[in-house]
Motif scaffolding. Structure first.
Motif, mmCIF file in Angstrom:
data_model
loop_
_atom_site.group_PDB
_atom_site.id
_atom_site.type_symbol
_atom_site.label_atom_id
_atom_site.label_comp_id
_atom_site.label_asym_id
_atom_site.label_seq_id
_atom_site.Cartn_x
_atom_site.Cartn_y
_atom_site.Cartn_z
ATOM 1 N N GLU A 1 1.436 1.580 -10.105
ATOM 2 C CA GLU A 1 0.450 2.270 -9.028
ATOM 3 C C GLU A 1 -0.926 2.189 -9.513
ATOM 4 O OE1 GLU A 1 -0.550 6.609 -7.035
ATOM 5 O OE2 GLU A 1 0.936 6.364 -8.568
ATOM 6 N N GLU B 1 -9.777 7.328 -2.041
ATOM 7 C CA GLU B 1 -8.939 6.579 -2.969
ATOM 8 C C GLU B 1 -8.311 5.707 -2.460
ATOM 9 O OE1 GLU B 1 -6.922 9.311 -5.564
ATOM 10 O OE2 GLU B 1 -8.727 9.714 -6.880
ATOM 11 N N GLU C 1 0.866 -0.978 -0.148
ATOM 12 C CA GLU C 1 0.051 -0.037 -0.022
ATOM 13 C C GLU C 1 0.772 1.336 -0.062
ATOM 14 O OE1 GLU C 1 -2.981 -0.159 3.113
ATOM 15 O OE2 GLU C 1 -3.938 -1.869 2.263
ATOM 16 N N ARG D 1 -4.859 3.150 -3.040
ATOM 17 C CA ARG D 1 -3.477 3.012 -3.924
ATOM 18 C C ARG D 1 -2.815 1.872 -3.408
ATOM 19 N NH1 ARG D 1 -2.794 7.858 -6.541
ATOM 20 N NH2 ARG D 1 -3.697 9.373 -5.513
ATOM 21 N N VAL E 1 -5.050 2.841 -8.728
ATOM 22 C CA VAL E 1 -5.904 3.502 -7.986
ATOM 23 C C VAL E 1 -7.277 3.111 -7.986
ATOM 24 C CG1 VAL E 1 -6.588 5.916 -7.731
ATOM 25 C CG2 VAL E 1 -4.431 5.726 -8.360
#
Length: 99
Positions: free
Chosen positions: A56, A71, A16, A73, A58
């Motif tokens: 990455e 959000e 994370e 990630r 999202v």
């Protein structure tokens, strides 16, 4: 009996945070080297790290589709790690039979 060689292993990791993804990938180096080598490993020393992929992802989520929007990630990396390995070659050890 004791041998030293250099090898490159490819490892993947997720997390994370960026640091957590790299730490997860680097924690898999020992298992990858042990899988590739039939010898007894004494020392594994990283020499070089090359990033193959760094991604990455999202994801947007909300409670009951409207409330508390946020959000999330997730980071993932794929690395080529060059390591210097010191190992024992058991084929060169002579065992004496006793009776």
């Amino acid at each position: 009996m004791k041998e030293q060689f250099t090898t490159t292993v490819r490892v993947k990791g997720k997390g994370e945070a960026k640091a957590r993804a790299f730490a997860d990938a680097l924690s898999h180096v020992q298992a990858a080297v042990m899988k590739a080598s039939p010898h007894i490993l004494l020392r594994i020393e990283p020499q070089d790290v090359e990033v193959i992929h760094a991604r990455e992802a999202v994801r947007k989520e909300a409670f009951l589709f409207f409330f508390l929007r946020r959000e999330r990630r997730t980071f993932s990396v794929e690395l080529d790690v060059t390591v210097s390995v010191t190992a024992l070659n058991l084929d060169k050890v002579e065992f004496v039979t006793s009776q």
